[in-house]
Design an enzyme around this catalytic site. Sequence first.
Site, PDB file in Angstrom:
ATOM      1  N   HIS A  80       0.927  -0.723   0.024  1.00 18.97           N
ATOM      2  CA  HIS A  80       0.019  -0.289   0.181  1.00 18.97           C
ATOM      3  C   HIS A  80       1.163   1.161  -0.624  1.00 18.97           C
ATOM      4  O   HIS A  80       1.318   1.704   0.714  1.00 18.97           O
ATOM      5  CB  HIS A  80      -1.276  -0.239   1.200  1.00 18.97           C
ATOM      6  CG  HIS A  80      -2.129  -0.874   0.754  1.00 18.97           C
ATOM      7  ND1 HIS A  80      -3.035  -0.474   1.404  1.00 18.97           N
ATOM      8  CD2 HIS A  80      -1.890  -1.885   1.185  1.00 18.97           C
ATOM      9  CE1 HIS A  80      -4.345  -1.758   0.956  1.00 18.97           C
ATOM     10  NE2 HIS A  80      -3.134  -2.844   0.817  1.00 18.97           N
ATOM     11  N   PHE A 270     -11.496  -7.849  12.455  1.00 19.42           N
ATOM     12  CA  PHE A 270     -11.488  -6.666  12.924  1.00 19.42           C
ATOM     13  C   PHE A 270     -13.113  -6.174  12.420  1.00 19.42           C
ATOM     14  O   PHE A 270     -13.004  -6.022  11.712  1.00 19.42           O
ATOM     15  CB  PHE A 270     -10.489  -5.401  12.541  1.00 19.42           C
ATOM     16  CG  PHE A 270      -9.176  -6.647  12.881  1.00 19.42           C
ATOM     17  CD1 PHE A 270      -8.301  -7.275  13.532  1.00 19.42           C
ATOM     18  CD2 PHE A 270      -8.446  -6.823  11.840  1.00 19.42           C
ATOM     19  CE1 PHE A 270      -8.039  -7.941  12.916  1.00 19.42           C
ATOM     20  CE2 PHE A 270      -7.380  -6.880  10.640  1.00 19.42           C
ATOM     21  CZ  PHE A 270      -7.005  -7.832  12.204  1.00 19.42           C
ATOM     22  N   ASP A 272     -15.656  -4.047  12.090  1.00 21.55           N
ATOM     23  CA  ASP A 272     -16.076  -2.289  12.033  1.00 21.55           C
ATOM     24  C   ASP A 272     -16.913  -2.343  10.862  1.00 21.55           C
ATOM     25  O   ASP A 272     -17.921  -2.819  10.757  1.00 21.55           O
ATOM     26  CB  ASP A 272     -14.575  -2.081  10.988  1.00 21.55           C
ATOM     27  CG  ASP A 272     -14.610  -2.923   9.328  1.00 21.55           C
ATOM     28  OD1 ASP A 272     -15.437  -3.296   9.007  1.00 21.55           O
ATOM     29  OD2 ASP A 272     -13.568  -2.279   8.668  1.00 21.55           O
ATOM     30  N   ASP A 341      -9.453 -10.612   6.435  1.00 22.98           N
ATOM     31  CA  ASP A 341     -10.262  -9.015   7.216  1.00 22.98           C
ATOM     32  C   ASP A 341      -9.326  -7.542   5.908  1.00 22.98           C
ATOM     33  O   ASP A 341     -10.225  -7.467   5.404  1.00 22.98           O
ATOM     34  CB  ASP A 341     -10.496  -9.366   8.240  1.00 22.98           C
ATOM     35  CG  ASP A 341     -10.739  -7.449   8.878  1.00 22.98           C
ATOM     36  OD1 ASP A 341      -9.266  -6.450   8.439  1.00 22.98           O
ATOM     37  OD2 ASP A 341     -11.208  -7.464   9.255  1.00 22.98           O
ATOM     38  N   ASP A 346     -10.134  -3.921   1.687  1.00 23.61           N
ATOM     39  CA  ASP A 346     -10.096  -3.779   0.429  1.00 23.61           C
ATOM     40  C   ASP A 346     -10.720  -3.855  -0.395  1.00 23.61           C
ATOM     41  O   ASP A 346     -10.552  -2.821  -1.036  1.00 23.61           O
ATOM     42  CB  ASP A 346      -8.250  -4.234   0.179  1.00 23.61           C
ATOM     43  CG  ASP A 346      -7.025  -3.997   1.326  1.00 23.61           C
ATOM     44  OD1 ASP A 346      -6.940  -3.046   1.355  1.00 23.61           O
ATOM     45  OD2 ASP A 346      -5.765  -4.412   0.647  1.00 23.61           O
TER      46      ASP A 346
END
Length: 369
Positions: A80, A270, A272, A341, A346
């Site tokens: 990235h 995670f 979210d 994840d 992404d």
Amino acid sequence: MLTMSDDEPDHDLLDFLRQHFQKTSVAPAIPETHVLEGAEYVYDNAIDVALDSQSTIAAAAMIYEQMQKKEYSMKTWSSHELHPQAKDESTVNFIFTLDLLNFSFWSERIEPEERFAVEYKGKSYTGYKSLVAALQRALDEDIPITSSDFWQNEDECTEEVLRHVFRSKTEEEIPLFQERVKCLREAGQVLYEKYECRFSNCIKAANYSAAALVNLLAADFPCFNDVAKYENRRSVRFLKRAQICVADLWAAFEGESYGEFDDIDKLTIFADYRVPQILNTLGCLWYSPQLQSTINSKKCIESGHPWEVQMRGCTIWCVELIRREIKRKHPDAKINAVLIDFFLYDTMKEKEAAGQEEIPHHRTRSIWY
């Protein structure tokens, strides 16, 4: 000649036996985060969120195929453009700062050009990337934003300076600015009091255990202690930012040095607002009509609301089932919840950039994600 009476204890023998049983009977505790068992409990008791088993199996096949095609691995993190490349303590400090502040980037503005955005090296960044860009920009400007000594120095690290660090190219400022300032101050104080002002000492204290480091972050840093009460019955640990901090270390250092954790597979995804969104899009997660309507109309759901807890818990459990399905079909696959994840997040961001968001993400404003 001295003799011992029948009722007089043999202290040497007692000491020997005490040492022996202390060594053999007290096995060192194996660290566990208990995130997965909490997620399973939420799934088992959920009313407004359900999992579709056939869609989950289909998603597992698609995810595995795409990850193989894209050669997705821990090395993807460093590819990235904004992520730090150095394999030293500067990256450790960057990741800790990043994940202290890695929450709530969604905007209430309708027009994309009005949303909070950071301009860096001629490019404009929104969402998570806006935070990474803001930190890199501050370092380029010789502002020591990743230093806990700096966070504690309120003469130098003033609110004015921090507003400059997180300045936007639009009129909308970074969401929850005051809460971010509090996270930095609080973490700086904890590092000063317990870890000699170095996050690397937290990693050492965890003794190469991902689960132990997650637990340490949750126990010592209040802003990492992401726990919710489900229906006032049970506390459920999500620990989103604590887990992603450990995962980022693992990925950035490719499982070595500061990122060497022998139990990285104990981490879950995670929880979210992006991963539930793509699982909902894939048909893996189903919502009650009232909840789906609330999400579609972009109404806010309060942090800790039963709907929000169900979405987060069922998301974790759904990806665990996806992971198990991939391992069942491909036993030798080098895959864990962390990589799944990263891939799902992404993928959802790519869909957003291409204007292909079929279903909005849920909107909860909090420091947890």
